[in-house]
Motif scaffolding. Structure first.
Motif, PDB file in Angstrom:
ATOM      1  N   ILE A 193       0.886  -1.279   0.069  1.00  0.00           N
ATOM      2  CA  ILE A 193       0.161  -0.027  -0.078  1.00  0.00           C
ATOM      3  C   ILE A 193       0.864   1.264  -0.035  1.00  0.00           C
ATOM      4  CG2 ILE A 193      -2.174  -1.116   1.071  1.00  0.00           C
ATOM      5  CD1 ILE A 193      -1.116   0.387   3.904  1.00  0.00           C
ATOM      6  N   ARG A 194       2.237   1.303   0.205  1.00  0.00           N
ATOM      7  CA  ARG A 194       2.960   2.406   0.019  1.00  0.00           C
ATOM      8  C   ARG A 194       3.018   2.839  -1.374  1.00  0.00           C
ATOM      9  NH1 ARG A 194       6.066   2.156   4.660  1.00  0.00           N
ATOM     10  NH2 ARG A 194       7.768   3.389   4.084  1.00  0.00           N
ATOM     11  N   ARG A 195       2.760   2.002  -2.382  1.00  0.00           N
ATOM     12  CA  ARG A 195       2.552   2.581  -3.685  1.00  0.00           C
ATOM     13  C   ARG A 195       1.042   2.493  -4.409  1.00  0.00           C
ATOM     14  NH1 ARG A 195       7.854   2.645  -5.832  1.00  0.00           N
ATOM     15  NH2 ARG A 195       7.293   3.067  -7.931  1.00  0.00           N
ATOM     16  N   GLN A 196       0.414   3.234  -5.287  1.00  0.00           N
ATOM     17  CA  GLN A 196      -0.563   3.166  -5.827  1.00  0.00           C
ATOM     18  C   GLN A 196      -0.700   2.484  -7.221  1.00  0.00           C
ATOM     19  OE1 GLN A 196      -0.010   6.656  -4.348  1.00  0.00           O
ATOM     20  NE2 GLN A 196      -1.284   5.815  -2.388  1.00  0.00           N
ATOM     21  N   GLY A 197      -2.004   2.037  -7.498  1.00  0.00           N
ATOM     22  CA  GLY A 197      -2.455   1.743  -9.103  1.00  0.00           C
ATOM     23  C   GLY A 197      -1.620   0.552  -9.504  1.00  0.00           C
ATOM     24  N   ILE A 198      -0.829   0.958 -10.682  1.00  0.00           N
ATOM     25  CA  ILE A 198      -0.241  -0.252 -11.193  1.00  0.00           C
ATOM     26  C   ILE A 198       0.906  -0.775 -10.513  1.00  0.00           C
ATOM     27  CG2 ILE A 198       1.665   1.282 -12.612  1.00  0.00           C
ATOM     28  CD1 ILE A 198      -0.935  -0.870 -14.218  1.00  0.00           C
ATOM     29  N   TYR A 199       1.560   0.058  -9.806  1.00  0.00           N
ATOM     30  CA  TYR A 199       2.827  -0.308  -9.023  1.00  0.00           C
ATOM     31  C   TYR A 199       2.227  -1.245  -7.940  1.00  0.00           C
ATOM     32  CZ  TYR A 199       6.097   3.120 -10.858  1.00  0.00           C
ATOM     33  OH  TYR A 199       6.844   3.810 -11.692  1.00  0.00           O
ATOM     34  N   PHE A 200       1.079  -1.006  -7.270  1.00  0.00           N
ATOM     35  CA  PHE A 200       0.626  -1.713  -6.345  1.00  0.00           C
ATOM     36  C   PHE A 200       0.308  -3.361  -6.804  1.00  0.00           C
ATOM     37  CE2 PHE A 200      -2.957  -3.972  -4.177  1.00  0.00           C
ATOM     38  CZ  PHE A 200      -2.684  -3.811  -2.903  1.00  0.00           C
ATOM     39  N   ALA A 201       0.059  -3.393  -8.317  1.00  0.00           N
ATOM     40  CA  ALA A 201      -0.269  -4.802  -8.706  1.00  0.00           C
ATOM     41  C   ALA A 201       1.067  -5.499  -8.946  1.00  0.00           C
ATOM     42  CB  ALA A 201      -1.031  -4.572 -10.007  1.00  0.00           C
ATOM     43  N   MET A 202       2.019  -4.754  -9.335  1.00  0.00           N
ATOM     44  CA  MET A 202       3.541  -5.088  -9.484  1.00  0.00           C
ATOM     45  C   MET A 202       3.905  -5.747  -8.367  1.00  0.00           C
ATOM     46  SD  MET A 202       5.109  -3.246 -12.842  1.00  0.00           S
ATOM     47  CE  MET A 202       4.883  -1.585 -12.247  1.00  0.00           C
ATOM     48  N   ILE A 203       3.836  -4.832  -7.447  1.00  0.00           N
ATOM     49  CA  ILE A 203       4.539  -5.275  -6.032  1.00  0.00           C
ATOM     50  C   ILE A 203       3.841  -6.643  -5.574  1.00  0.00           C
ATOM     51  CG2 ILE A 203       4.758  -4.613  -3.602  1.00  0.00           C
ATOM     52  CD1 ILE A 203       4.759  -1.669  -4.596  1.00  0.00           C
ATOM     53  N   THR A 204       2.491  -6.721  -5.400  1.00  0.00           N
ATOM     54  CA  THR A 204       1.869  -7.894  -4.840  1.00  0.00           C
ATOM     55  C   THR A 204       2.443  -9.069  -5.654  1.00  0.00           C
ATOM     56  OG1 THR A 204      -0.064  -7.189  -6.284  1.00  0.00           O
ATOM     57  CG2 THR A 204      -0.206  -6.661  -3.805  1.00  0.00           C
ATOM     58  N   LEU A 205       2.242  -8.787  -6.983  1.00  0.00           N
ATOM     59  CA  LEU A 205       2.736 -10.001  -7.824  1.00  0.00           C
ATOM     60  C   LEU A 205       4.233 -10.382  -7.425  1.00  0.00           C
ATOM     61  CD1 LEU A 205       2.416 -11.837 -10.397  1.00  0.00           C
ATOM     62  CD2 LEU A 205       3.359 -10.055 -11.754  1.00  0.00           C
ATOM     63  N   ALA A 206       5.186  -9.272  -7.515  1.00  0.00           N
ATOM     64  CA  ALA A 206       6.683  -9.894  -7.125  1.00  0.00           C
ATOM     65  C   ALA A 206       6.636 -10.242  -5.732  1.00  0.00           C
ATOM     66  CB  ALA A 206       7.520  -8.357  -7.157  1.00  0.00           C
ATOM     67  N   LEU A 207       6.048  -9.899  -4.777  1.00  0.00           N
ATOM     68  CA  LEU A 207       6.108 -10.704  -3.263  1.00  0.00           C
ATOM     69  C   LEU A 207       5.532 -12.000  -3.606  1.00  0.00           C
ATOM     70  CD1 LEU A 207       5.136  -7.707  -1.195  1.00  0.00           C
ATOM     71  CD2 LEU A 207       7.133  -8.565  -1.319  1.00  0.00           C
ATOM     72  N   ALA A 208       4.439 -12.095  -4.189  1.00  0.00           N
ATOM     73  CA  ALA A 208       4.012 -13.645  -4.433  1.00  0.00           C
ATOM     74  C   ALA A 208       4.816 -14.788  -4.933  1.00  0.00           C
ATOM     75  CB  ALA A 208       2.928 -13.312  -5.206  1.00  0.00           C
ATOM     76  N   GLN A 209       5.815 -13.907  -6.042  1.00  0.00           N
ATOM     77  CA  GLN A 209       6.756 -14.860  -6.641  1.00  0.00           C
ATOM     78  C   GLN A 209       7.753 -15.066  -5.703  1.00  0.00           C
ATOM     79  OE1 GLN A 209       6.304 -16.059  -9.261  1.00  0.00           O
ATOM     80  NE2 GLN A 209       8.088 -16.406 -10.358  1.00  0.00           N
ATOM     81  N   MET A 210       8.142 -14.101  -4.959  1.00  0.00           N
ATOM     82  CA  MET A 210       9.183 -14.423  -4.114  1.00  0.00           C
ATOM     83  C   MET A 210       8.919 -15.585  -2.885  1.00  0.00           C
ATOM     84  SD  MET A 210      10.753 -11.963  -1.264  1.00  0.00           S
ATOM     85  CE  MET A 210       9.940 -11.930   0.436  1.00  0.00           C
ATOM     86  N   MET A 211       7.689 -15.476  -2.674  1.00  0.00           N
ATOM     87  CA  MET A 211       7.114 -16.661  -1.558  1.00  0.00           C
ATOM     88  C   MET A 211       6.959 -18.054  -2.481  1.00  0.00           C
ATOM     89  SD  MET A 211       7.421 -15.438   1.176  1.00  0.00           S
ATOM     90  CE  MET A 211       6.654 -16.414   2.500  1.00  0.00           C
ATOM     91  N   TYR A 212       6.764 -17.687  -3.780  1.00  0.00           N
ATOM     92  CA  TYR A 212       6.756 -19.031  -4.468  1.00  0.00           C
ATOM     93  C   TYR A 212       8.191 -19.665  -4.353  1.00  0.00           C
ATOM     94  CZ  TYR A 212       7.101 -21.788  -8.695  1.00  0.00           C
ATOM     95  OH  TYR A 212       7.468 -23.029  -9.749  1.00  0.00           O
TER      96      TYR A 212
END
Lengths: 295, 323
Positions: B118-137
């Motif tokens: 939530i420290r970033r908005q919009g499109i960045y929010f989507a990319m951050i959540t995706l990247a964190l999910a990939q890390m935990m993958y």
């Protein structure tokens, strides 16, 4: 044997080299993403798929027509770029007035389509791409062995990145481009064909991805999922660097490649995750990204 | 500031009594339908579909009512499913405790990932959540307890509260139905609570909500944790029901799939994600013969939905009735 911090220097430099190679691809791809986002306000999820298409195009050119690496390096970006232009004209242009997230969703769909088709025709296993003879062999630098092809990839991608930066920051065309990114309506009022610029920008960004794909083909195997694995890392790179600055994208790309390479030497378990960890730290310390102007 | 139309096209107005009644009718139809359905089709398919429907509803809470696109919801679904499966198999916990533990895991992960994203908005929010999910993958791929490529197989369904044998399909079905309905109703209550109204205000115009004195960051974080926990509840239930936790559940295509379900059903509609989950799962079930083409078909649906069909099935039907 020479060691640095208890690590054999050959291994250290070897991993640094791999890091630089990965960094080249991060830089090329995040550069393309940033340029596309600047003009289209769309995060191109299909960027990874288009990178893969570049590699596949090179592979097919060699298989079907016998045209080698150098031809592919020119032809594949042109073909895939043209494919990008068709996509922009038929699909993406309807999204500019909508929320940016729709662009992400649509290009995600495109990525699935392209990857699915590639899997059907190529299978999931990697296909090897043979190196051109002129780039085989390598140099012994005394402290490490430098394969010619790896040196070429680093030099070529640096050159392309710097050329792109020069065009955008130092030429009249680049000035139009930057102006249209800031305020497309006003630039249109000055009689500049902004829709055409948008189309060509997308084509160029896609061609850049395909160019990276051709260069990657001899290093990694050509496989349908090579793009989707890479694109998520590139997203993290883009979050770290911020998309406001072209130079920032390039520096972040190479920098993170090196960080990843060093992690492989000192703490191999974390080499897959280190870029995401860096992203988390950057978000904590500088939420706007290293080169971002504001959130 | 951003003046483009918000993602939730159907943007619900003040909930009128009529609308509430309409919701209750559909709610009743859904319950009756889910009670009758196992007599006509495979209960296992229905249970799986309910888990995914709850997952999609949890995802929709974020995208549809706060306007946040999380492209990494597989993280909570998948990790909850791993922890639940391990608790049931490795530690021999009863299913309700295992599910609770999985859900808690998702809540904690949601708190960490959410406070970063939530420290970033919009499109960045989507990319951050995706990247964190990939890390935990990657963490799941490397970790010992997840079983790597094999996943955790043959998870025992166990005895609910130590009493009721869940190997009995009817008992299992009732448990999944209750969990699904409880989750669904909780989300319904959240959306229509004062808290939910603030979330919608943030979706429509965040700077304005801030100027009215709302700490939007907090609201967004709470919504994120709620969504992650409910996704975890869905994932845990799935692990017990299908008796497996695997890398598929935690990888990025799963994140894409839940987006697709919600998009097809209708972003920001209450019943949309449920309809979408059933449609997509039914499609995969019928299309399993065509192999890799499923990916292509999913992609085509994505593109078509975004270009022509942004309101989704439920949204389009609702729009028909409004005329």
């Amino acid at each position: 044997m020479v060691t640095i911090f208890g690590i054999p220097s050959a291994a250290l430099f070897g991993q640094l080299l791999i890091g630089l190679i990965n960094g080249s691809f991060y830089a090329l791809l995040s550069l393309g993403l940033a340029v596309i986002f600047g003009m289209l306000n769309i995060i191109n999820f299909a960027h990874g798929a288009q990178y893969m298409l570049g590699a596949v195009a090179a592979f097919l050119l060699l298989q079907w027509t016998g045209l080698g690496y150098w031809t592919a390096l020119i032809v594949a970006p042109l073909v895939v770029g043209a494919f990008g232009i068709i996509i922009e004209r038929t699909l993406l242009q309807w999204l500019y007035k909508l929320d940016h997230l729709y662009g992400l969703l649509l290009t995600f769909g495109l990525a699935l389509i392209v990857e699915g088709i590639a899997r059907n025709f190529l299978g999931s296993a990697g296909l090897p791409y043979t190196l051109p003879d002129s780039l085989r062999g390598g140099q012994n630098l005394g402290f490490m062995f430098l394969p010619n092809y790896r040196a070429w990839v680093i030099v070529a991608s640096l050159a392309v990145c710097i050329a792109t930066w020069l065009v955008i920051e130092r030429t009249r065309l680049g000035a139009y481009l930057r102006a249209a990114t800031e305020n497309p309506t006003l630039v249109r009022a000055f009689g500049i064909n902004v829709p055409l610029m948008i189309t060509l920008t997308y084509g160029f960004g896609v061609a850049l991805a395909a160019f990276a794909g051709v260069m990657a083909a001899p290093i990694y195997n050509v496989s349908p999922q090579m793009g989707s694995e890479l694109i998520i890392v590139v997203f993290a790179v883009v979050v770290i660097g911020g998309m406001g600055s072209i130079l920032g994208a390039i520096v972040t790309g190479f920098g993170l490649g090196i960080v990843e390479g060093l992690t492989k030497v000192f703490f191999p378990e974390a080499s897959n995750t280190v870029i995401f960890v860096v992203m988390a730290i950057v978000l904590l310390v500088r939420p706007a990204g290293l080169f971002g102007r504001r959130a | 500031m951003d003046t483009t139309p918000s993602l939730a096209v159907t943007g619900s107005r003040q909930p009128s009594a009529l609308r509430r009644n309409g919701d209750m009718i559909f709610f009743a139809i859904m319950i009756v339908g889910l009670i009758v359905a196992p007599f006509f089709t495979y209960p296992l398919f229905l249970m799986q579909a309910m888990c995914f429907a709850l997952f999609a509803c949890a995802f929709n809470l974020l995208i549809g009512y706060v306007g946040l696109l999380s492209f990494g919801h597989a993280l909570y679904f998948g990790w909850a499913s791993y922890v639940c499966a391990y608790a049931a198999k490795g530690w021999g916990l009863t299913p309700e405790l295992a599910i609770l533990l999985g859900t808690l895991t998702a809540a904690v992960l949601g708190l960490v990932a959410g406070s970063l994203a939530i420290r970033r908005q919009g499109i960045y929010f989507a990319m951050i959540t995706l990247a964190l999910a990939q890390m935990m993958y990657f963490v799941a791929l490397r970790a010992k307890f997840t079983g790597g490529e094999d996943g955790i197989q043959a998870v025992p369904r166990g005895y609910l509260f130590g009493l009721i044998d869940l190997r009995n399909t009817t008992a299992m079905y009732i448990v999944v139905l209750v969990i699904f309905l409880a989750g669904f109703f909780l989300i319904y209550r959240i959306i229509h609570s004062p808290f939910g109204e603030v979330l919608k205000a943030i979706r429509e115009n965040e700077p304005r909500a801030i100027s009215l004195g709302y700490r939007t960051e907090r609201y967004k974080l709470i919504a994120f944790v709620l969504s992650a926990s409910l996704a975890g509840l869905a994932g845990s239930t799935k692990a017990i029901t299908l008796q497996i936790a695997s890398l598929t559940d935690v990888n990025w295509p799963m994140s894409g799939e839940v987006v697709l379900m919600t998009l097809v059903g209708g972003l920001g509609t209450i019943f949309g994600p449920v309809v979408g989950a059933f449609v997509i799962l039914f499609m995969q079930f019928k299309l399993s013969v065509v192999g890799e083409w499923v990916l292509v078909i999913q992609g085509v649906i994505f593109v078509t939905c975004v270009l022509l069909f942004r309101r989704g099935i439920v949204g389009e039907i609702a729009a028909l009735f409004k005329r």
